[in-house]
Design a protein around this motif. Structure first.
Motif: not given
Ligand code: SF4
Length: 399
Positions: A74, A77, A70
């Motif tokens: 975030c 996460c 990704c």
């Molecule tokens: S929540 Fe995790 S997997 Fe989803 S967009 Fe954000 S960083 Fe990427």
């Protein structure tokens, strides 16, 4: 009128079906006695589901995490690996995904939630290929997956508009959006936890496009990353405003931030009381959203059970596989037998539902309960350890 009497007057109006303002919702959220909030929200639920108010629903589904790679990073996460993280990143191939779909069907699951990172190479074509292959092999499975963030990302990769991306993945087999990526929609808390995600306004704009194209969705809220009470209410105000125009949100699902293995240091989880207050306020404020879902996976079984007395009519899923919130510390597990027991112990009759909330099986008589104990919620041990390795495939044999 005393402050208490004023709050009770607002509660009475909401319980009778009247619309409340964002300021009234904030006042209730902050100051109304918990039991009074719950009573008003439960009155709304009972009236909305008059005739079936004794029932609480659940669904059997499987999360399929297709990649953890990704680019969006975030801070809350614990699941993703950045492209530069090399061997920490993984992607499943199509055969693996289809095998998971086959297991889902075998165990009576009706829905899959395709969920993963914003992979730098996955444009609209990737999702078209995968959704059409899944639908070809398993036309009975509902693909309830993704959200506005994935649409924004795939459209950018493929150089098309969000509308075209939605049209194409819908044509390929996507049935509805799971509402992923809403997190917190107001600007300040969103930037604090997901600075690279699209804005909350853009998230809603894409959902509105989807609804107008006939692709409905659920809506979610991530609680407990440091947002204020006013920002929580602003989040549901933004959802209600779009819903007034489209009617496309089938449900609202608040859930709590899990604090392990991520970059948001020092933030607290929302308390169970805050969570229950939000369930109740959502039922009172979102007078245009049909369903409020309790999230036992993040708040635990007892709090999930309590949510049924604070306005929730649905207790989510027996999730045959989950690796995302589990990576961040969610520890709660359940199997179907236990979930049926939990719902009954909360004074409701359990019913398995479809994605669109029709009752598939109403479990009126415990003597007729299914005895298949393979229907378990399971999380891979590698995911619990931090999500840095490829989750094992063979997870759902409870023997
Ligand atoms: S929540 Fe995790 S997997 Fe989803 S967009 Fe954000 S960083 Fe990427």
């Amino acid at each position: 009128m005393t402050a208490h009497a004023e709050l009770q007057a607002v509660l009475d109006r909401a319980a009778a079906g009247g619309r409340i303002t964002p300021q009234e919702a904030l006042d209730l959220y902050r100051f109304a006695p918990l039991h009074a909030l719950g009573a008003a929200a439960d009155a709304v639920r009972r009236r909305r589901y008059a005739g079936t108010e004794h029932i609480a629903t659940y669904i059997i589904e499987r999360n399929i995490n297709y990649t953890n790679v990704c680019v969006t990073a975030c801070k809350f996460c614990a699941f993703y690996a950045a492209p530069k993280d090399g061997e920490k990143g993984w992607s499943r191939d199509l055969d693996d995904i289809l095998k998971r779909c086959a297991e889902t069907v075998e165990l009576g699951g009706t829905q899959i939630m395709f969920q993963g990172g914003h992979h730098p190479d996955y444009g609209v074509e990737y999702y078209e290929e995968h959704f059409s292959a899944i639908k070809k092999a398993f036309p009975q499975l509902v693909i309830h997956s993704l959200g506005a963030s994935e649409v924004e990302h795939m459209a950018r990769i493929s150089g098309v508009s969000a509308e075209e991306a939605i049209r194409r993945i819908h044509a390929a087999g996507l049935d509805s959006f799971a509402g992923a990526g809403a997190e917190l929609l107001p600007e300040r808390p969103r930037k604090a936890i997901a600075p690279l995600k699209e804005s909350g306004e853009r998230w809603l704009e894409i959902m509105e496009i989807a609804h107008r194209l006939g692709v409905e969705s659920t809506s979610t809220m991530l609680m407990g990353t440091g947002e204020t009470n006013a920002e929580r209410i602003e989040h549901i105000r933004m959802i209600r405003e779009v819903q007034d125009r489209t009617g496309g949100f089938r449900a609202f699902i608040p859930y709590t931030y899990q604090p392990e293995n991520n970059k948001l240091k020092g933030q607290t989880q929302a308390t169970i009381f805050e969570y229950l207050r939000m369930i109740a306020i959502a039922r009172l404020f979102l007078d245009n959203v049909a369903h409020i879902q309790g999230s036992w996976l993040t708040v635990g079984k007892e709090a999930g059970q309590l949510s049924l007395h604070y306005g929730a009519d649905d207790l989510g899923s027996v999730m045959l596989e989950e690796n995302v919130v589990s990576s961040a510390g969610a520890r709660h597990r359940s199997n179907r037998m236990e979930l049926l027991h939990l719902i009954r112990a909360a004074g409701r009759v359990p019913a398995q539902r479809a994605t669109t909330y029709e009752h598939l099986v109403v479990h009126e008589d415990p003597a007729n309960d299914p005895v298949d104990d393979r229907v378990v919620s399971h999380v891979s041990s590698t995911a619990i350890a931090g999500g840095t390795a490829h989750p094992e495939l063979k997870l759902i044999d409870a023997k």
